[in-house]
Design an enzyme around this catalytic site. Sequence first.
Site, PDB file in Angstrom:
ATOM      1  N   GLY D 149       0.824  -1.192   0.000  1.00  0.00           N
ATOM      2  CA  GLY D 149       0.000   0.000   0.000  1.00  0.00           C
ATOM      3  C   GLY D 149       0.868   1.256   0.000  1.00  0.00           C
ATOM      4  O   GLY D 149       2.077   1.209   0.258  1.00  0.00           O
ATOM      5  N   CYS D 150       0.227   2.372  -0.315  1.00  0.00           N
ATOM      6  CA  CYS D 150       0.988   3.618  -0.475  1.00  0.00           C
ATOM      7  C   CYS D 150       1.540   4.140   0.847  1.00  0.00           C
ATOM      8  O   CYS D 150       2.724   4.460   0.947  1.00  0.00           O
ATOM      9  CB  CYS D 150       0.114   4.675  -1.151  1.00  0.00           C
ATOM     10  SG  CYS D 150      -1.495   4.905  -0.383  1.00  0.00           S
ATOM     11  N   TYR D 151       0.688   4.219   1.861  1.00  0.00           N
ATOM     12  CA  TYR D 151       1.174   4.698   3.162  1.00  0.00           C
ATOM     13  C   TYR D 151       2.244   3.768   3.742  1.00  0.00           C
ATOM     14  O   TYR D 151       3.279   4.232   4.213  1.00  0.00           O
ATOM     15  CB  TYR D 151       0.012   4.802   4.156  1.00  0.00           C
ATOM     16  CG  TYR D 151      -0.866   6.015   4.061  1.00  0.00           C
ATOM     17  CD1 TYR D 151      -0.359   7.301   4.211  1.00  0.00           C
ATOM     18  CD2 TYR D 151      -2.241   5.879   3.882  1.00  0.00           C
ATOM     19  CE1 TYR D 151      -1.191   8.418   4.174  1.00  0.00           C
ATOM     20  CE2 TYR D 151      -3.082   6.985   3.842  1.00  0.00           C
ATOM     21  CZ  TYR D 151      -2.551   8.255   3.988  1.00  0.00           C
ATOM     22  OH  TYR D 151      -3.385   9.342   3.958  1.00  0.00           O
TER      23      TYR D 151
END
Lengths: 344, 344, 344, 344
Positions: D149-151
Site C-alpha cells: 500500500g501507499c502509506y
Amino acid sequence: MAYRAGVVGGSGYAGAELLRLLAGHPEIEVVQVTADSNAGAAVGDLYPSLLPAYERLQFSPLDAADLAGLDLVFATMPHGASQALLPGLLDHVGHAIDLGADFRLPPDVYSRWYGEPHTAPEVADRFAYGLVELYRDEIASHTHVASPGCYPTAVNLACAPLLALELVEPRVIADAVSGVSGAGRGLKTTSLFSEANENVSAYGLLTHRHTAEMELVLTKVAGQPVQVLFTPHLVPTTRGILATCYARPATTGLSTARLLEHYREFYENDPCVVVVDEPSGTKATYGANVVHVTVRFDARTETVVAIAAEDNLVKGAAGQMIQAANLLVGLPETTGLPLLGIQP
Amino acid sequence: MAYRAGVVGGSGYAGAELLRLLAGHPEIEVVQVTADSNAGAAVGDLYPSLLPAYERLQFSPLDAADLAGLDLVFATMPHGASQALLPGLLDHVGHAIDLGADFRLPPDVYSRWYGEPHTAPEVADRFAYGLVELYRDEIASHTHVASPGCYPTAVNLACAPLLALELVEPRVIADAVSGVSGAGRGLKTTSLFSEANENVSAYGLLTHRHTAEMELVLTKVAGQPVQVLFTPHLVPTTRGILATCYARPATTGLSTARLLEHYREFYENDPCVVVVDEPSGTKATYGANVVHVTVRFDARTETVVAIAAEDNLVKGAAGQMIQAANLLVGLPETTGLPLLGIQP
Amino acid sequence: MAYRAGVVGGSGYAGAELLRLLAGHPEIEVVQVTADSNAGAAVGDLYPSLLPAYERLQFSPLDAADLAGLDLVFATMPHGASQALLPGLLDHVGHAIDLGADFRLPPDVYSRWYGEPHTAPEVADRFAYGLVELYRDEIASHTHVASPGCYPTAVNLACAPLLALELVEPRVIADAVSGVSGAGRGLKTTSLFSEANENVSAYGLLTHRHTAEMELVLTKVAGQPVQVLFTPHLVPTTRGILATCYARPATTGLSTARLLEHYREFYENDPCVVVVDEPSGTKATYGANVVHVTVRFDARTETVVAIAAEDNLVKGAAGQMIQAANLLVGLPETTGLPLLGIQP
Amino acid sequence: MAYRAGVVGGSGYAGAELLRLLAGHPEIEVVQVTADSNAGAAVGDLYPSLLPAYERLQFSPLDAADLAGLDLVFATMPHGASQALLPGLLDHVGHAIDLGADFRLPPDVYSRWYGEPHTAPEVADRFAYGLVELYRDEIASHTHVASPGCYPTAVNLACAPLLALELVEPRVIADAVSGVSGAGRGLKTTSLFSEANENVSAYGLLTHRHTAEMELVLTKVAGQPVQVLFTPHLVPTTRGILATCYARPATTGLSTARLLEHYREFYENDPCVVVVDEPSGTKATYGANVVHVTVRFDARTETVVAIAAEDNLVKGAAGQMIQAANLLVGLPETTGLPLLGIQP
C-alpha cells in the site's frame, strides 16, 4: 553519449526542466550548468528531485570560456542577456538553443515591444525560430535556434491551420491562461502562493510582449498581415497554458468536422501535436512535449474557436528546445522527449 | 427577527452559503432547511463550519406544506424542480427567491435551451429576473424573483454599460473561467480533486445554456438583439468566476479612460459593483457579494475588453438571492451581505 | 464608533485581515494604518478586496507620534520590531495588542529561542498573553496584550484540557501543518506558488521557535513542566493550521467518549472553541475566529490523540487580537468576529 | 518487446499510471487493459494524456480467459476482488503483480483488519510482499507479488533502518498526509475538489487498515513485535505522501549525523531510496519511483524523527509494481522507471 551540452541559467524553472529531460536523453549529456545567482550551490539543493541523476553537479558562475567547445548550449536567461552572451559564442559551440526573446523577433520588432535597443542585430539571422512544426525548413538551414515563448507556442499551433488554409480572417482574439511557473522562479509578490492560489486574474492587458511573436508567426503562416489581441490570465496551477482563440470565417461551408479533418492533415507528421475531438485539459500535457489542439465552428455566431493546451515548461520551453536541438544534430525530433502527460 | 425563512435544497453549495450568510443577517431567521438527499442529517455533519450558528438544525425532507406561511423561501434546486414545487407555493409564502433556471427565461426559451417542455408557463410572469443592478424596477413590481446564473451575472455586469450606452456592436465573445463549486456538490468525475487540480479545460463549447440568459439580458439592456458566444473553462479554484468579454466598438472616440468613466457613472448607485482601474482577481471577491469590473479599449485592434470577477457562490448565487430578497421586503439591498472579499 | 484604532504593519496578511474584520466591527473604527514598505500606496492597490470599506485609505509610514492618543493599536510586525516601537507608546494609547513574539515569552526565554537579546524586558510584564480561553484572568488584569502565535494557538487549545486535568504525561508530540500565508507576504522562494503547490514538506525540524510558546502555556496549564516536540509542515493551502498531538495517558480508565466530555466541559464557556466528535478539516474554520478540536484515546497503543483546526490568519492572528481587544475594552469577546467558516 | 502484459483495473489512477510508465518500458508491452466500469471506452477518452502511446487501445471487460498466457498481469482492483480473480490465474500467467490488499497480509490478519473472511488463503503463500528494498529475497523465491500500500511504503522505508538496527523502541507514531488520488477515481464527496481544496483533515483515526501492513513489515524487520499508531490526513495535492514518524531511542549515543550515516549505508544498494540531509518535499518525487528519506535525533526530547516522501501513484503503487516485475523477470529493478521527480 554523442553530444556534450551546457545549460545556461540552469537554476530557473526552464533550466531545471532541461536538466530533468536531458537526464533521460540517450544522446545528450549535460556537462555544465551555470547559474549566476546560485553559483556554488548543488543542483540537488535547489531541486532535490534531480538528485538521482546529478548528485554531484553544482551550478557554476556563467563564464563564456567554459562553454566554448560544447556541442550544444541551451540558454534560458532573462531577455537582454542573450544578446550579451551569445554573439561571441556562436562560432565556438556546435549549436546554441536560446530561450530568450532576443533572437526570436527581428531586431526592430524586438526593440519596439521590449522597449530597448537590440545590441546584436548582426547575428540575428543566424538563428532560426524554433517552433519545429512550422519552421522545419528554417531550422534545417540554420545552426542556431531562438526557441519560442510559451504563450506563442500554444496560440500559434492552435491557429496556424486556420490561417495557412485561409479559413479565417487575419484577426485573432487569443484568450489564454497560464500557470504560475510561467513567471519563473524569481521573487515577485504575484507569484506567491497566497496571492495566486484560489485566484484568477487577467494581466498584461492589450500590451503583452508575446503578442509580437504571435503576429510574426501567424503572419508568416498566413502570407498576409495577421493581427492578434492577446489577453493572458494567471491561474493557480504550477504548469499549463490553455489558449482559446477566436476568429471570423473567411470562407463558407465550414463545419467542426471539416475543421478537425484539416487539423489532422495539417499536423499529420507532427508527433508533438495531438489533435483531439474534445478539448483536452492542460493536465493531459503535464510534463510532456506535446500540444493538444481542437477546433470548433459555431454557425450561430459565425465564429471559429481553436483551443490548445500545453505544459509551458516543456513544449512551451525546455522540451521544445530539445526538440529543436534534436533536429539540429540530426536526431529524430522526439528523441528523449516524453509525449505522455502525467494524469492525474 | 423580522422575517422567517426556509432554504430549499440546503445541503448543496448554494444552500450552505445561504445558511452562512443568513446567519449574519439581522432581519432574517432561517427556521427550516430542506434537503431530500440528506434529510435527517445534521447541518453540522455536512458543514461543520456552520455549527456555531446551527448546532441543532437538521435537513428536512422537502414538503411544500412545511414551507407555507414563511415570509421568504430561498430555493436552490436543479433546473426542472422549481416548476414542480413553486407554482403551488407562490400564494402561500411572502416571497420566493428561486435559483433554478426555470423562471429566469421565458418558457419557450427555457424549452429550447434546456431541451424539455416548461410545465408551469402560467406563473412565469410572477417572477422578476433577480439581477438587482439591471432589474430594480422589475423586482419592485413583482413578488417573486428568479435569481440569475453565476456566469450570466459576471458577463452581463461586465458588458451592460457597453450595450446600454451603444458603445459596442451587439456581438459579444464571453470567455470565462469558473471554480469547481460551480458544478455543485453532486458526484461527477470532472469535479474530483484529482481531475480538476493542476488542470484547466474548456467545456460546453458553443452550447452552454447560460448563453441564453446572457443574450436575454444584454438584448434587454441594448434595446436590440445581442448575440453572445460563450466559452466556459474549469479552473482549479473552489470559488470564483472571471469573465473576459470582447466586442467591437460601435462608435468612435473610445478610450480606456472614457470607458472607465462610463462604468463608474453607470454603476454609481450599485454598492455591489466595484469598478476598478486594474483588473481584480477573483480572490478580491471571495466570500463577498460583489462584482469587480474593469474595461479597456484597444485602439490597435479596435476591440473593447470588459472583465468581471465574482464569487460564484455569493454574487453568483446565494448572496445575490439575499440582495434581491432585501429589496422584496424593503430593506437596503446590502443588508447582511459582506462586501469585502477574503484576501489572501 | 466607540473606539479609534490604528493598525501597524497593515500591508501584511495579518494586517489586511485586521482591516477586513475591523470593517465589520460595530464599535471599532480604523483611523490609521501604517506600512513602512508600502507607505503611500492605497490599501485597495494591495488588497482590492478591501476597496468597498477603505476606498480612500492609504498606508502611512510608521510614526509613533501618529499612534499616540488612539484607543487601540494593533501591531503586526516581524519579531524584534515591537520592542523598539511599543515601550514608548504604552502610556499613550488605550491598549496595545501586539502580534510579535517580543512580549509573548519571558525576556530570557525570548532571547534563547530567538537568538538575540531582549531590549525592553522592563515592560514585558505589562502584557498579558492573549490566548483568551486560557488567560482570561491575566487579560482582565492587564492593559496590553501579546497575542499568541498561530501554531501555539492550535496546539495549546488542542492539548490544554489533557494537561489541565492531568490526563496525560507532560510530554507532547505536536505534528502540525500550515498553509503558506503563515509565512507572510514577504518574498521567499519557499512561498512561491510553484514551490509550494502540489507539495508537502516538513521544516524547522526540532527547533521551531513556536515550541517555546507551547511549552510555556502548557506548563502553566499543567502546573508542571511540559515538554513539546513540534514538527511543522507546509501544505498547499493559503490558510489553515491543523495540529495533531500525541501524548501518553497519565491515568487509567480513559476513553474517547469520556475525553470528549471533558473537552466539552472545559470549553463550555468558550464561544470560539468548537468541540466536534469527528475531526473538522481546516476549511470549517476558513475566515472565522474559531478553533475546532476533537480527541481520541487509542487503547491499543495507549495513546491520546488531540486535533485542532484553525484559520491561522483569524484565530491564529487577526481575529484573536480582536477577541482580546474586545475583552480589554469590555465588550463581549466575539463582538464583530465571524464564527462560521466559509465552506466550501 | 520481451514481455506481454495485461493491466487489470486499468481505468483507475494506478492503472493509468501503469499505462503511462509501461509505455516507456523497453521490455514490456501492454497488450490488454481491462476496466469493467469503463469497458468499451477508449483509453484516450478517460486519459487524453495517454493518446500518443495508446491511440487505439480500448478498455475491455474483465475476462480471466483473456489474461491467460500473458507474461505479466498487473492487477489494481478494490480489495476483495483479487481473491476472486487471481487464484485461477496464477498457473496460467508468467507473473501476477497485485496491488490489492488481499495477498499483502496473512489471511487471518487480512480478515481482522478488513472485516471479511479471506476466500483464497490457500494461495496466499505464492505471493511475496513486493516492497523491493526489504523483501528482495522473498521476491526472488516467489513467482507472484502482492504490492504494498501507499502509506506503508513510506512509513516502512522511513522506519526500517531504525528498527532493523535496534536504534529505537518498537513503538512508532506515524503521522502522514496524502494527496487525494490516494482515494482513487471513484466518486466520493470527500474527493471532490471543492471539499478537498484549501482543506486539511485527519481521517481514519486509530483504525486505518494500512496500520496492519506497517506493523507486519516493521515487526519482520525488527525481529520483535512493533506497534504503530497511524494517523492519515488528506491534503490538497493530487499526488504525494509525506510520513513523519516518531519513536523513542533504544540506545544511547544517537545523533542526527550518525543516523543519517546509518540510513545511507542501509539503503546504499537501493536506487529508489534517496537519503537526504534536509527533508525533501513530496514534489521532489512527483511522477518518479523514489522515496526520499531523512532522519533526526532530538536530544532535548529524546525522540527520533524519520521522514519519507513519495509519489503515492508511483513508488506507492504503479512504479513499485513495475520495480517488482522487473525483478521477477530478471531485469534491473529500475528498468523503465523514472527516478527524477518533476519539480516544479
